[in-house]
Design a protein around this motif. Structure first.
Motif, PDB file in Angstrom:
ATOM      1  N   ALA A 208     -44.904 -20.421 -30.351  1.00  0.00           N
ATOM      2  CA  ALA A 208     -45.075 -21.221 -31.567  1.00  0.00           C
ATOM      3  C   ALA A 208     -44.648 -22.669 -31.331  1.00  0.00           C
ATOM      4  N   VAL A 210     -43.325 -25.947 -32.995  1.00  0.00           N
ATOM      5  CA  VAL A 210     -42.699 -26.465 -34.215  1.00  0.00           C
ATOM      6  C   VAL A 210     -42.244 -27.896 -33.934  1.00  0.00           C
ATOM      7  N   PRO A 241     -51.329 -22.578 -40.378  1.00  0.00           N
ATOM      8  CA  PRO A 241     -51.121 -22.234 -38.976  1.00  0.00           C
ATOM      9  C   PRO A 241     -52.446 -21.957 -38.278  1.00  0.00           C
ATOM     10  N   SER A 257     -49.513 -20.931 -31.281  1.00  0.00           N
ATOM     11  CA  SER A 257     -49.577 -21.104 -32.735  1.00  0.00           C
ATOM     12  C   SER A 257     -49.101 -22.499 -33.122  1.00  0.00           C
ATOM     13  N   THR A 259     -48.077 -25.110 -36.189  1.00  0.00           N
ATOM     14  CA  THR A 259     -47.524 -24.919 -37.538  1.00  0.00           C
ATOM     15  C   THR A 259     -47.410 -26.255 -38.268  1.00  0.00           C
ATOM     16  N   THR A 277     -46.499 -19.619 -44.258  1.00  0.00           N
ATOM     17  CA  THR A 277     -47.143 -20.415 -43.210  1.00  0.00           C
ATOM     18  C   THR A 277     -46.316 -20.388 -41.934  1.00  0.00           C
ATOM     19  N   LEU A 278     -44.997 -20.377 -42.103  1.00  0.00           N
ATOM     20  CA  LEU A 278     -44.109 -20.449 -40.949  1.00  0.00           C
ATOM     21  C   LEU A 278     -43.681 -19.072 -40.434  1.00  0.00           C
ATOM     22  N   GLU A 280     -45.287 -17.104 -38.721  1.00  0.00           N
ATOM     23  CA  GLU A 280     -45.709 -16.921 -37.335  1.00  0.00           C
ATOM     24  C   GLU A 280     -44.566 -17.294 -36.384  1.00  0.00           C
ATOM     25  N   VAL A 281     -43.722 -18.247 -36.824  1.00  0.00           N
ATOM     26  CA  VAL A 281     -42.581 -18.669 -36.001  1.00  0.00           C
ATOM     27  C   VAL A 281     -41.565 -17.527 -35.905  1.00  0.00           C
TER      28      VAL A 281
END
Length: 427
Positions: A208, A210, A241, A257, A259, A277-278, A280-281
């Motif tokens: 991910a 970020v 995402p 991914s 974000t 939305t986050l 996935e983190v």
């Protein structure tokens, strides 16, 4: 002086109130720059002026003292401003009084970020989450029309659109609308959970990206995947995402991914709204923290990102690599010193997503980080277990394979997560 404006252009004035009694306050100069960048990120706005206003403490009725309120009123009138953006919290009472005094619309930081998020949200879930956050924000004010329900463009109708007149929103109607949105959202979330469950069966590690907004995540994502994700020099250029599968040079396949960008003082409504939305983190095997290392406040931005990750519940045991991006913006000596520092620091890579410098080193560090928990194992399968063999090859965990009289002997290198997924799928 007459100002020639295009159709639908709103002239805005940006004010950053600097509370001198607040010892933890951000540096006023960069904070104002960020507020102006937020304003520019919204289509249809033209920034006609900007300034920092120092305050010992906020005036309960007008935010600013009488003299400063009158002084600002003259500047706002001279610049033919229609909207004033105040980079900080403004109470409903302060907002009403200032709008009456200055004869313009007032938007505080929360309202502006909500407006931008609404304009950018692309997925059905993103749109619903923003509308819920906006209604919760409006409910405390009771001074806004529901223009976003009949909007002619992206955004919530705080700026322009059919809602020029200020009418009080009906609280009961807002509550009914919130209930409807929650029901719609629960259906969307169930669908997304099914998609995520299907993705979980794909035995590839998730990496991910970020970082603070405008750190260059989407540019890096595009560089690594060849995707055409929106990548502009603009705050909150991407909100939803985006996930792509990529092959690392060593042969390992991973899911990358991208974000939403983080920002300091993110409205609490939006931290909740974009938890999905986050998410996935939260399920990532590796986090790449992309930093704009050329920015004057890169350290403060990094601390804001880490604070939000903690708030989201990201565990300390998820490995994190710092990616010092935009080294192409540094001059020779500063550039070389930074690259040397990154080379000497574990879990830090200096790159330029724009030029591609340092990408090979980044791929190597990602590969190494994902190899930490891998183990070597030999597995024997019969000819009847072709589906298992296909799964292992698709996962990219087969190092070597030998055919035997009864089937295949496979030398595997895989992570505990991949082994667990294999056991779950095949028993």
């Amino acid at each position: 002086m007459e100002h020639e404006l295009g159709p639908g252009i709103t002239r805005a004035y940006v004010i950053h109130p600097e509370l001198t009694a607040d010892r933890d306050r951000r540096d006023a100069g960069p904070a104002l720059e960020e507020a102006v960048a937020l304003a520019v990120a919204l289509p249809g706005l033209e920034v006609a002026g900007q300034e920092i206003v120092r305050l010992a403490k906020p005036h309960p009725g007008h935010l600013f003292g009488t003299g400063k309120t009158e002084e600002l009123a003259e500047r706002i009138k001279a610049n033919e401003v229609e909207l004033v953006l105040i980079d900080g919290p403004v109470s409903p009472v302060q907002q009403r009084n200032l709008e009456r005094e200055w004869k313009v619309k007032i938007l505080d930081r929360t309202g502006l970020i909500l407006e931008i998020f609404s304009d950018r949200a692309a997925t059905r879930e993103g749109v619903l989450q923003v509308e819920m956050a906006a209604l919760s924000y409006q409910r405390t004010r009771l001074v806004r029309a529901w223009t976003h329900l009949e909007r002619q463009r992206g955004g919530l109708g705080f700026v322009g659109g059919p809602g020029e007149t200020q009418i009080e929103a009906d609280r009961r109607a807002i509550d009914e609308q919130l209930t409807r949105l929650r029901k719609q959202l629960s259906k969307v979330v169930k669908t997304r959970e099914l998609h995520r469950a299907a993705r979980a069966k794909v035995p590839f590690p998730v990496v991910a990206l970020v970082g603070y907004t405008n750190a260059g995540k989407s540019t890096l994502f595009n560089r690594m995947t060849g995707a055409e994700v929106m990548a502009k020099d603009m705050l909150f250029a991407t909100l939803d995402p985006t996930m792509r599968s990529i092959d690392l040079p060593g042969g390992r396949q991973v899911i990358l991914s991208d974000t939403v960008g983080f920002i300091s003082d993110l409205p609490t409504q939006l931290v909740a709204a974009f938890r999905a939305t986050l998410e996935e983190v939260l399920g990532a095997d590796l986090i790449l923290h992309v930093r704009d290392i050329s920015h004057d406040e890169t350290q403060e931005q990094a601390e804001d990102v880490l604070a939000i990750l903690t708030e989201l519940g990201v565990e300390d045991d998820v490995p994190l690599i710092e990616v010092w991006n935009k080294i192409d913006l540094l001059d020779g000596p500063a550039h070389d010193a930074l690259v040397t520092q990154a080379d000497r620091t574990d879990e830090v890579v200096a790159i330029s997503a724009l030029t591609g410098e340092g990408l090979d080193a980044l791929y190597a560090v990602i590969d190494e980080a994902l190899s930490v928990d891998t183990k070597d194992e030999t597995l024997s399968l019969t000819f009847a277990e072709g589906r298992k063999r296909a799964w292992l090859h698709e996962a990219g965990v087969v190092e070597a394979e030998r055919q035997s009289e009864t089937g295949w002997d496979l030398d595997l290198r895989w992570s505990a997560k991949q082994a667990a997924q294999f056991s779950k799928d095949f028993g």
